[in-house]
Design a protein around this motif. Structure first.
Motif, PDB file in Angstrom:
ATOM      1  N   THR A 420       1.125  -1.111   0.060  1.00 31.07           N
ATOM      2  CA  THR A 420      -0.023  -0.186   0.299  1.00 31.07           C
ATOM      3  C   THR A 420       0.921   1.212  -0.839  1.00 31.07           C
ATOM      4  O   THR A 420       1.949   0.905   0.805  1.00 31.07           O
ATOM      5  N   LEU A 421       0.476   2.963  -0.964  1.00 27.50           N
ATOM      6  CA  LEU A 421       1.515   3.443  -0.670  1.00 27.50           C
ATOM      7  C   LEU A 421       0.775   5.081  -0.446  1.00 27.50           C
ATOM      8  O   LEU A 421       0.449   6.005  -0.446  1.00 27.50           O
ATOM      9  N   LEU A 422      -0.451   4.640   0.501  1.00 26.77           N
ATOM     10  CA  LEU A 422      -1.151   5.050   1.257  1.00 26.77           C
ATOM     11  C   LEU A 422      -0.607   5.713   2.560  1.00 26.77           C
ATOM     12  O   LEU A 422      -0.138   5.488   3.482  1.00 26.77           O
ATOM     13  N   GLY A 423      -0.604   7.345   2.193  1.00 23.57           N
ATOM     14  CA  GLY A 423       0.607   8.296   3.652  1.00 23.57           C
ATOM     15  C   GLY A 423      -0.466   8.346   4.268  1.00 23.57           C
ATOM     16  O   GLY A 423      -0.974   8.517   4.180  1.00 23.57           O
ATOM     17  N   PRO A 424       0.233   9.710   5.703  1.00 23.69           N
ATOM     18  CA  PRO A 424       1.608   9.347   5.836  1.00 23.69           C
ATOM     19  C   PRO A 424       2.446   8.544   5.647  1.00 23.69           C
ATOM     20  O   PRO A 424       2.090   7.409   6.928  1.00 23.69           O
ATOM     21  N   TRP A 425       3.599   8.430   5.698  1.00 23.07           N
ATOM     22  CA  TRP A 425       4.747   7.652   6.537  1.00 23.07           C
ATOM     23  C   TRP A 425       5.781   7.921   7.374  1.00 23.07           C
ATOM     24  O   TRP A 425       6.395   9.440   8.117  1.00 23.07           O
ATOM     25  N   GLN A 426       5.970   6.264   8.018  1.00 19.43           N
ATOM     26  CA  GLN A 426       6.665   6.781   9.435  1.00 19.43           C
ATOM     27  C   GLN A 426       7.773   6.454   9.031  1.00 19.43           C
ATOM     28  O   GLN A 426       7.910   5.230   8.705  1.00 19.43           O
ATOM     29  N   LEU A 427       9.057   7.164   9.405  1.00 15.56           N
ATOM     30  CA  LEU A 427      10.321   6.553   8.954  1.00 15.56           C
ATOM     31  C   LEU A 427      10.859   5.959  10.192  1.00 15.56           C
ATOM     32  O   LEU A 427      10.949   6.379  11.597  1.00 15.56           O
ATOM     33  N   VAL A 428      12.252   4.833   9.349  1.00 10.62           N
ATOM     34  CA  VAL A 428      13.211   4.723  10.312  1.00 10.62           C
ATOM     35  C   VAL A 428      14.138   3.948   9.617  1.00 10.62           C
ATOM     36  O   VAL A 428      14.674   4.112   7.991  1.00 10.62           O
ATOM     37  N   VAL A 429      15.501   4.823   9.690  1.00  2.32           N
ATOM     38  CA  VAL A 429      16.300   4.910  10.103  1.00  2.32           C
ATOM     39  C   VAL A 429      17.764   3.015  10.884  1.00  2.32           C
ATOM     40  O   VAL A 429      17.237   3.509  11.484  1.00  2.32           O
TER      41      VAL A 429
END
Length: 632
Positions: A420-429
């Motif tokens: 799925t490309l439904l944002g918003p996105w949570q980021l992890v590095v």
């Protein structure tokens, strides 16, 4: 005159014939019945009773032999050896992925190898090839009973022969791998894989072809044994019992091999293989991943590996032996712990361990080796699927962050892989070494299938869609529940970002990683929002952090070390309590006058108006960074 010897009592021919017919028909007879027919003839009666017992034993053996032949035929589903060998060669060509595969049977009387089956040949010479004793790669394989290979056949120093070289040239062979077919020390032949181009055969290919050769050996030996059993009507009882025992063992090996092959073809997982082996061998089964084998905590305290009283070095040595030979290896002295290397393409070998409750039977070592090969094939299939899925994950993540492709195009690609490309996105590095990328990526994809991720030096960037967002506590639980991430530095965002914000947000998270590294923080889970002020201040030049801290707090640290004082802690507590001397004294459990004296000493050591707003702000930041550094 001498007394004439008494003439023996005669028995009517009809009576003897009738007694023999009874024995021949299998009619139960006993001494009293024979005496009634023949009279008192102990020698003749004993002979007939022995004959009756022998024929009854032979009839029983005939029944057992017929049942064994019928069962074996049903298991292998092929009734003649020629078709069976062709089936094995076809399987070798398919699994190894070579241009040509062929199988040669060894004739111990002439010391020659005769090609019995081939696939991929383009000339008529190879199917009819006969290799004289000691010639070529084939001769060396039979002589050494070990695998041999070459990437340039014409350039080898092997003994050559005109007809063999002609067949090799007609097929255009460049690279050749040969492995022996050996059962119970007997050489049955050799299995070959060849390419029409130079190729350096890898350990995985050698191991796989060796496993196929083992299977071919078992099948060929079984076929020979079944033929021998069919013709062994006159063999002794002891020989028949030994042959039957071997046939039972070989039949069992064939049955298990067919089961394992079906599991691979059906796309079943590793647990299905371990279930089959556990039930077949009545043993405990354990698979240990390669990264666990290298872990200092291996073997764990709660497993059967520690119950067998063997050392880690012994376990790893057995795995190394298995990896080199393609067969299973005994670990413990009592022989009840067997290890087999599970070596699949582009992976370090993991380990299959089988702990028997009773001493292993004949053929159990081969079954463990067969299971390891099946697990290797399953791992290769799973890795291929995971690689394809991870490529889609990485491409989508890169395109989302770069924001250079249309959303409709990305959605079409995502739908094909159920992302799925439904944002918003949570980021992890995640900061990790290159050797850890695969296992970290596999772990994250396993615990959260909706995640997208891509490699970023020096680690991974992962994106969680809106449907997969986690709270701070949930995220920390997710990332600390496995030891895979134990030694990694992970920076996560509480905030969700729209697509247009992802590139900037990613840069900020990696800037946070660099700031934390400058504080000697290289592991743990750190929320990006907690470090946002320091990232904003030092993100573009993290090397300035140490100089900044030294400039602001260096004099106080030097004084504390020389005088065994605590000026830094006093100053931090003073700021945390809004400059209240009373509350600072309470927090430090000291008298108010002590705090006043320490503050006066700070005035002297710093020799600046540190209470001024601008300087106090910088000093407060330095104290916070110092505290973060001390915690780690």
């Amino acid at each position: 005159m001498t007394e004439r010897a008494a003439e023996p009592e005669t028995v009517p021919v009809e009576s003897v014939a009738q007694a023999v017919n009874l024995v021949a028909r299998g009619t139960p007879v006993d001494r009293s019945r024979l005496e009634a027919e023949l009279g008192r003839q102990p020698v003749l009666i004993d002979s007939l009773l022995d004959l009756s017992t022998t024929m009854a034993r032979w009839r029983q053996k005939d029944h057992e032999r017929a049942a064994l032949l019928e069962s074996a035929s049903e298991l292998i589903q092929v009734r003649d050896t020629k078709r069976l060998l062709q089936k094995l060669v076809d399987r070798a060509k398919s699994l190894i992925g070579c241009d040509i595969a062929y199988l040669s049977e060894y004739n111990p009387d002439t010391d020659e190898l005769n090609v019995r089956a081939s696939r991929g040949a383009i000339s008529l010479q190879l199917p009819a090839l006969r290799v004289p004793p000691g010639v070529g790669l084939a001769g060396r394989v039979v002589r050494d009973r070990a695998a041999h290979w070459t990437s340039a056949y014409d350039l080898t120093q092997l003994p050559h022969e005109r007809r063999v070289d002609s067949a090799v040239k007609a097929e255009g062979m460049e690279s050749l791998l040969g492995v022996p077919m050996v059962v119970d020390g007997e050489v049955l032949g050799a299995l070959f894989a060849a390419n029409r181009y130079p190729h350096d055969f890898a350990a995985d290919e050698i191991t796989l072809l060796s496993a196929l050769a083992d299977h071919a050996s078992v099948i060929l030996k079984t076929a020979r044994l079944m033929g021998e059993l069919a013709e062994a009507a006159a063999a002794s009882a002891a020989s028949e019992e030994l042959a039957a025992a071997k046939a039972t063992t070989l039949q069992r090996l064939v049955e298990v091999e067919e089961q394992l092959t079906q599991l691979v073809l059906q796309g079943r997982g590793a647990s299905a293989v371990t279930d089959v082996i556990s039930q077949t061998l009545h043993a405990e089964v354990l698979i240990v991943d390669s990264w666990r084998l290298d872990s200092p905590e291996f073997p764990p305290d709660d497993g059967f590996l520690t119950q067998t009283d063997v050392s880690k070095d012994e376990i790893l040595a057995a795995l190394d032996t298995s990896h080199r030979t393609g067969r299973s290896a005994q670990v413990s002295a009592d022989g009840r712990l067997i290890a087999a290397s599970v070596a699949s393409n582009r992976r370090q070998h993991s380990g299959l361990f089988v702990h028997f409750h009773n001493p292993p039977k004949d053929g159990d070592h081969s079954i463990v080796a067969q299971a390891a090969q099946s697990l290797a094939l399953i791992q290769m299939n799973e890795q291929s699927r995971a690689d394809a899925e991870n490529r889609v994950r990485g491409e989508l993540a890169v395109d989302l962050i770069a924001d250079t492709r249309g959303l409709d195009e990305l959605r079409a690609r995502a739908r094909s892989s159920n992302f799925t490309l439904l944002g918003p996105w949570q980021l992890v590095v995640v900061q990790a070494g290159p050797n850890d990328f695969d296992r970290i990526g596999s772990y994250l994809a396993r615990v959260e299938p909706r995640i997208l991720m891509t490699q970023r030096s020096p680690g991974l960037t992962a994106l969680l869609p809106r449907s997969a967002h986690r709270t701070r506590a949930q995220m920390e639980q997710l990332l600390t529940s496995s030891e895979i991430l134990r030694d990694c530095l992970v920076v996560v965002s509480d905030t969700g970002f729209q697509r247009s914000e992802l590139r900037t947000a990613e840069d900020e998270l990696w800037s946070c990683v660099r700031v934390l590294n400058s504080l000697s923080i290289t592991s743990g889970v750190c929320p990006a929002e907690d470090f946002a002020p320091y990232t904003a201040m030092f993100g573009t030049a993290p090397e300035h952090v140490e100089r900044f801290m030294e400039r602001m707090l260096g004099p106080l640290h030097h004084w504390d070390r020389r005088q065994s004082a605590d000026l830094v802690t006093t100053l931090r507590t003073y700021f945390e309590h809004s400059g209240s001397i009373r509350r600072t004294a309470t927090a430090l459990s000291v008298h108010i006058n002590t705090v006043k004296l320490r503050l006066e000493r700070i005035d002297t050591v710093l020799d600046v108006d540190w209470r001024a707003p601008e300087y106090a702000f910088r000093l407060h930041v330095a104290l916070r960074l110092d505290q973060l550094q001390q915690k780690n």
